[in-house]
Design an enzyme around this catalytic site. Structure first.
Site, PDB file in Angstrom:
ATOM      1  N   ASN A 208      31.343 -53.576   9.900  1.00  0.00           N
ATOM      2  CA  ASN A 208      30.582 -54.392  10.732  1.00  0.00           C
ATOM      3  C   ASN A 208      30.618 -56.139   9.665  1.00  0.00           C
ATOM      4  O   ASN A 208      30.341 -56.008   8.700  1.00  0.00           O
ATOM      5  CB  ASN A 208      29.250 -54.722  11.673  1.00  0.00           C
ATOM      6  N   ASP A 276      25.928 -47.436  14.400  1.00  0.00           N
ATOM      7  CA  ASP A 276      25.968 -46.802  14.912  1.00  0.00           C
ATOM      8  C   ASP A 276      27.007 -45.599  15.340  1.00  0.00           C
ATOM      9  O   ASP A 276      26.063 -44.148  15.782  1.00  0.00           O
ATOM     10  CB  ASP A 276      25.780 -47.130  16.544  1.00  0.00           C
ATOM     11  N   PRO A 304      22.948 -41.203  12.234  1.00  0.00           N
ATOM     12  CA  PRO A 304      21.321 -40.925  12.176  1.00  0.00           C
ATOM     13  C   PRO A 304      20.903 -42.585  12.701  1.00  0.00           C
ATOM     14  O   PRO A 304      21.353 -43.520  12.113  1.00  0.00           O
ATOM     15  CB  PRO A 304      20.740 -40.633  10.919  1.00  0.00           C
TER      16      PRO A 304
END
Ligand code: C5P
Length: 398
Positions: A208, A276, A304
């Protein structure tokens, strides 16, 4: 500056011991007085004469030095310092420290002291990665010992990886930070930062746009208020701050492990942009482009939730857990829901829609959400947001 500060420097055995000479020079130039202690193994790598000459002080080498005992007992020696620094710290010396052994001058001083201790490890990468060393590090961190380094890179033994002694200027920065005092002195704060990389195959990954700038600024601001900071960072675009314990990770699962290993902490600030999902069907070899064949398809598995795990930990929850909410719409509503869902105390919410220029930019406009309500902060440089947040954290932990 370290003017008037007294550093007891324990030089362990290892090829990196030569860097301790440069460290002595930097410490003295910064105004510190250095009392050097050379272990038996350390003396195989640097001579007592060079150490004494650079330190401008007597070198302590042997536990049963009777003249030394008459002048100043070894217990006393460790107590007159403001900080004990072990550089390089070998795997063996760290093992002794973790066990509380006292069979030579260095280990005795380390056991006899109530002064803060910092270690700069240096060892072969396999020794650093060995479960025994991992255990010892966890014990020492639990005892409040500060770490600086090791760096990753090529090693004198020809191998590559973490285990190189931190550079002398980085050790100096860590020493300055440790002695700075401030409202967070004695507090351990965990900060996560940066993006995570989730591999598709050995050469491709999903990432990201997080630069790690805000998390880095927060770690530096907490350090400046005197906290001992463990900085767990994904592959960020900005270098980590000096004077904090840096743990580099790539994936969310590695970050979870590193966070777990860093606890307990007085506070946790989770600024990382954790993916995610990870690729469930990660390929162990590079996925080939085959003419006429079907396009590859990725399936995902949930990563997690590190923030939630820490915030909801039954026995290891830091007193203050701060999460971040990067949203592109309905910032406040989403952030408030997140506070409850994750179980954290505060959420620092920001609008990262492209028009704001916040993601990867130098400024941030945040809303701090606490049990007391939502506070809009003005648009500020990320460093200033970090300073305000660090100040609030100091007030909350006071
Ligand atoms: O759920 P979301 O990613 O929007 O939440 C953001 C907050 O949760 C951040 O503080 C981030 O560091 C943390 N987080 C986490 N582990 C995840 C996802 C997010 O710690 N897997």
């Amino acid at each position: 500056m370290l003017t008037g500060k007294r550093i007891l420097l324990i030089i362990g055995g290892g090829i990196a011991a030569y860097k301790a000479l440069e460290l002595i020079r930097l410490l003295r130039r910064d105004g510190a007085a250095v009392t050097p202690v050379l272990t038996k193994a350390g003396a195989e790598f640097v001579t007592p004469l060079s150490v004494a000459a650079l330190a401008g002080a007597k070198v302590h080498t042997d536990l049963f030095d009777l003249t030394g005992e008459a002048e100043m007992g070894h217990i006393q020696l460790s107590r007159v310092a403001d900080l004990l620094v072990v550089a390089p710290a070998t795997a063996d010396l760290m093992a002794k420290m973790a066990q509380g052994r006292a069979d030579d001058l260095a280990s005795t001083l380390l056991l006899a002291t109530d002064t803060p201790v910092m270690v700069a490890p240096a060892m072969n990468v396999r020794m650093w990665d060995h479960p025994a060393t991992r255990r010892n590090i966890a014990v020492l961190q639990g005892d409040g010992v500060r770490f600086v380094g090791p760096d990753a890179g090529e090693m004198a033994c020809g191998e590559y990886g973490p285990g190189r002694l931190a550079e002398p200027d980085a050790i100096l920065a860590a020493i300055r930070a440790a002695l700075a005092g401030g409202p967070l002195a004695g507090k351990h704060i965990l900060v996560t930062s940066g993006p995570t990389h989730e591999p598709i195959d050995p050469v491709r990954y999903i990432a990201n746009r997080s630069s790690g700038a805000q998390g880095t600024a927060i770690a530096a601001a907490l350090r400046d208020l005197g906290a001992r900071v463990t900085f767990v960072t994904g592959p960020a675009a900005v270098p980590p701050p000096q004077g904090v314990q840096v743990v580099r990770v790539e994936t969310a699962r590695e970050m979870m492990e590193a966070v777990d290993a860093a606890l307990p902490a007085d506070a946790a600030v989770m600024a990382a942009a954790v993916a995610d999902w990870r690729v469930a069907n990660e390929s162990s070899s590079k996925i080939k482009k085959v003419a006429g064949a079907a396009l590859p398809s990725l399936t995902f598995a949930e990563n997690p939730d590190i923030l939630k795990t820490v915030a909801r930990s039954p026995d290891r929850r830091p007193r203050l857990v701060v999460g971040f909410a990067a949203e592109t719409d309905d910032v406040l509503t989403h952030a408030q829901a997140k506070l409850l869902r994750k179980g954290c105390d505060w959420i620092v919410a920001n609008d990262v829609s492209p028009a704001t220029g916040i993601m990867g930019g130098a400024e941030n406009a945040v809303t701090l959400i606490t049990a007391a309500g939502a506070e809009d902060w003005p648009r500020l440089p990320k460093d200033e947001v970090a300073r305000r947040l660090a100040q609030r954290i100091a007030e909350a932990l006071a």
